[in-house]
Design an enzyme around this catalytic site. Structure first.
Site, PDB file in Angstrom:
ATOM      1  N   ALA A   1       0.807  -1.221   0.000  1.00  0.00           N
ATOM      2  CA  ALA A   1       0.000   0.000   0.000  1.00  0.00           C
ATOM      3  C   ALA A   1       0.840   1.272   0.000  1.00  0.00           C
ATOM      4  O   ALA A   1       0.425   2.292  -0.549  1.00  0.00           O
ATOM      5  CB  ALA A   1      -0.937  -0.004   1.208  1.00  0.00           C
TER       6      ALA A   1
ATOM      7  N   GLU B   1      -5.302  18.893   2.623  1.00  0.00           N
ATOM      8  CA  GLU B   1      -6.272  17.832   2.409  1.00  0.00           C
ATOM      9  C   GLU B   1      -7.395  17.931   3.436  1.00  0.00           C
ATOM     10  O   GLU B   1      -7.303  18.695   4.402  1.00  0.00           O
ATOM     11  CB  GLU B   1      -5.591  16.460   2.485  1.00  0.00           C
TER      12      GLU B   1
ATOM     13  N   HIS C   1     -12.341   5.368   1.404  1.00  0.00           N
ATOM     14  CA  HIS C   1     -11.940   6.572   0.681  1.00  0.00           C
ATOM     15  C   HIS C   1     -13.099   7.013  -0.195  1.00  0.00           C
ATOM     16  O   HIS C   1     -13.708   6.192  -0.890  1.00  0.00           O
ATOM     17  CB  HIS C   1     -10.696   6.310  -0.174  1.00  0.00           C
TER      18      HIS C   1
ATOM     19  N   ARG D   1     -12.828  12.323   5.590  1.00  0.00           N
ATOM     20  CA  ARG D   1     -13.201  11.289   4.636  1.00  0.00           C
ATOM     21  C   ARG D   1     -14.494  10.556   4.990  1.00  0.00           C
ATOM     22  O   ARG D   1     -15.271  10.199   4.106  1.00  0.00           O
ATOM     23  CB  ARG D   1     -12.055  10.270   4.515  1.00  0.00           C
TER      24      ARG D   1
ATOM     25  N   HIS E   1     -10.397   1.673   2.216  1.00  0.00           N
ATOM     26  CA  HIS E   1      -9.102   2.315   1.994  1.00  0.00           C
ATOM     27  C   HIS E   1      -8.084   2.084   3.100  1.00  0.00           C
ATOM     28  O   HIS E   1      -6.913   1.862   2.829  1.00  0.00           O
ATOM     29  CB  HIS E   1      -9.325   3.820   1.822  1.00  0.00           C
TER      30      HIS E   1
ATOM     31  N   ARG F   1      -8.935   8.114  10.583  1.00  0.00           N
ATOM     32  CA  ARG F   1      -7.593   8.611  10.274  1.00  0.00           C
ATOM     33  C   ARG F   1      -7.666   9.934   9.517  1.00  0.00           C
ATOM     34  O   ARG F   1      -8.359  10.064   8.521  1.00  0.00           O
ATOM     35  CB  ARG F   1      -6.840   7.591   9.415  1.00  0.00           C
TER      36      ARG F   1
END
Length: 540
Positions: free
Chosen positions: A48, A119, A241, A287, A348, A383
């Site tokens: 990953a 982000e 995600h 997210r 994700h 996360r």
């Protein structure tokens, strides 16, 4: 029953399972003083870490601060982040970036400074990156150093079968003594011993039908540590995600968070923007919020996908900042400078995992774990974007420092893997069928939105699969496919157990039966007790 002492045991000072950023960082840090073996089940570059597009979060900009980064992480984590772990990672992030620069990683620059992007969930620009292929650039750089280090032995095509522990050998003191690994070239199970073993095996995204993860993400370390008696925590928190490319010829291609960070807007097929009605942060919401919003709109409208539009940015900007995304989409007939990108949510990141302390030490002496396979307390219930790669480096370095301080334990003679009572498989279709069934019902029943009834159905199917896999595992030679399926079913069981235990909706875990927040934010900790005998077969 065990065989006599094995004369062909492979001895090392430290065994590292996994070749992502966590494993490579640990290997390069230890190599000056230790003989290290890196076991990876495919090639060094697979995993990953190489797929990470966005970047690495670190406080480097004027006006940013450690406290701001900590606060952003705590908010995303919805009350379940461990403050000490969060502070450790945030404070050690800038030195980690400096180490990567020293190693030669070619980070993107602007006006003689590192270019920082922003982000979702971040209050400041703090994402260091290499255009939109950060993970690949970091991995290629570190792999170059690994291959040239005389103290590092690289063992590709080697799949972890199980850990060897004192309790499995009937010893008075339990600790990790090494491991069994399947050599994919010879199909032989080899024995490895070491005073210290580090699991850096990544997450378990392949437990779901749709995932941004590579095929290697099968939860091997989590399952092996659980079988060895280690606690796991927060396994219900699977990050989906929001934006995986939706195209019949594109497998697991991620559209980076940074696209939204640079102004990308999410649209319905008729061009209507929908995120502002779901959250005041719109496309820059964390997210889990964005993924649930997309899931809601898709179910409401019966849609196959939604669209992410960045076409208002100049072509030169897109080619400079997102060259890989631009090129890949163009190969599939999508010109992102002129048209929106079709996207869907996909599994994700595994926020939970093996419980460790701040040095990466697990419950089993001699066994460390770093990276996505762990639950350090950093991510909590969700996360924060780009906190994962820095966690890999910070905890890998913490684990290596603990190993350097430790007095190596004496390792007794280890038995060889016993295959005297098994035969070659006659119906491999059983594995492929069970693999497909598992991933489909996990997607349907244990996905973005959950209910008690769906979880109950998943638990029932998992119990049936465990019985079938046990029978297969007991009678036939092990293969990589069988080992991965065995681990995925174990991880699926841990996810469902954890989800059924959480009677609230928090962070990434959303339940229709428990839509509100509980009064207290508590982790979900699973403790192995009376492990089923049929899983304890590392020594047959």
């Amino acid at each position: 029953m065990t065989t006599p002492a094995n004369p062909t045991v492979h001895h090392f000072d430290v065994l590292i399972v996994g070749s992502g950023l966590a494993g490579l960082t640990a290997a390069l840090t230890l190599a000056p003083t230790h003989r290290v073996a890196i076991l990876t089940k495919r090639d060094l570059i697979d995993g990953a870490s190489s797929w990470a597009q966005g970047g690495i979060a670190a406080v480097l900009a004027e006006g940013d601060s450690v406290e701001k980064h900590i606060e952003d992480t705590l908010i995303a984590g919805a009350g379940l982040c461990d403050l000490a772990a969060t502070r450790l990672v945030v404070e050690q992030a800038p030195p980690a970036i400096a180490w990567l620069q020293q190693m030669g990683v070619p980070f993107s620059r602007e006006d003689d400074h590192l270019h920082l992007t922003r982000e979702g969930g971040h209050s400041e620009r703090r994402i260091v990156h290499v255009t939109d292929a950060t993970g690949a650039a970091v991995q290629q750089t570190l792999i170059g150093h690994v291959k040239n280090h005389p103290n590092i032995t690289v063992l590709e095509q080697h799949t972890l079968v199980d850990l060897i522990t004192g309790s499995k050998l009937g010893l008075a003191h339990d600790r990790c003594l090494g491991l069994y690994a399947l050599d994919g070239v010879t199909d032989e199970v080899l024995t490895f011993s070491a005073p210290h073993t580090i699991l850096a095996t990544g997450g378990a995204g392949k437990v779901y039908l749709y995932t941004t993860n590579p095929d290697t993400a099968t939860g091997d370390g989590i399952a092996a540590a659980w079988r060895a008696g280690c606690r796991v925590q927060n396994m219900e928190f699977i990050q989906f995600h929001p934006t995986c490319l939706y195209h019949p010829h594109a497998k697991s291609f991620l559209i980076s968070e940074a696209v939204r960070g640079e102004g990308g807007r999410l649209l319905l097929p008729d061009g209507t923007r929908f995120m502002p009605k779901h959250d005041e942060r719109a496309e820059l919401a964390p997210r889990d919020v964005v993924a649930r919003a997309i899931d809601f709109e898709m179910k409401k409208g019966g849609l196959d996908c939604v669209y992410l539009d960045i076409s208002h940015q100049p072509l030169s900007f897109l080619q400079e900042h997102f060259p890989n995304i631009y090129t890949r989409c163009l190969e599939l007939g999508i010109d992102i400078s002129k048209q929106p990108i079709p996207v869907v949510p996909a599994a994700h990141y595994t926020c939970g995992g093996i419980v460790t302390d701040l040095t990466g030490q697990t419950d089993l002496p001699g066994l460390f774990a770093v990276g996505e396979t762990t639950c350090t307390g950093l991510h909590g219930a969700n996360r924060l974007a780009s906190n994962s790669l820095v966690e890999c480096m910070v905890f890998a370095r913490a684990a290596t420092q603990a190993i350097e301080r430790a007095t190596p334990a004496a390792i007794p003679a280890l038995p060889a893997w016993d295959e005297s009572r098994v035969t070659d498989a006659d119906e491999a279709v059983v594995i492929s069928h069970n693999w497909d069934e598992l991933r489909r019902f996990m997607w349907d029943y244990v996905g973005i939105v959950r209910t008690n009834k769906r979880l109950e159905r998943a638990a029932h199917r998992i119990a049936v699969l465990q019985g079938e896999i046990h029978e297969y595992y007991s009678h036939f030679h092990v293969t990589r496919d069988l080992l991965e399926l065995r681990n995925l079913v174990q991880v699926a069981d841990l996810i469902v157990q954890s989800a059924r235990a959480r009677h609230e909706s928090r962070g990434l875990h959303f339940s229709r039966d428990y839509p509100g927040l509980a009064a207290s934010a508590l982790p979900t900790t699973l403790v192995p007790e009376g492990l089923p005998e049929h899983w304890q077969q590392a020594v047959r």
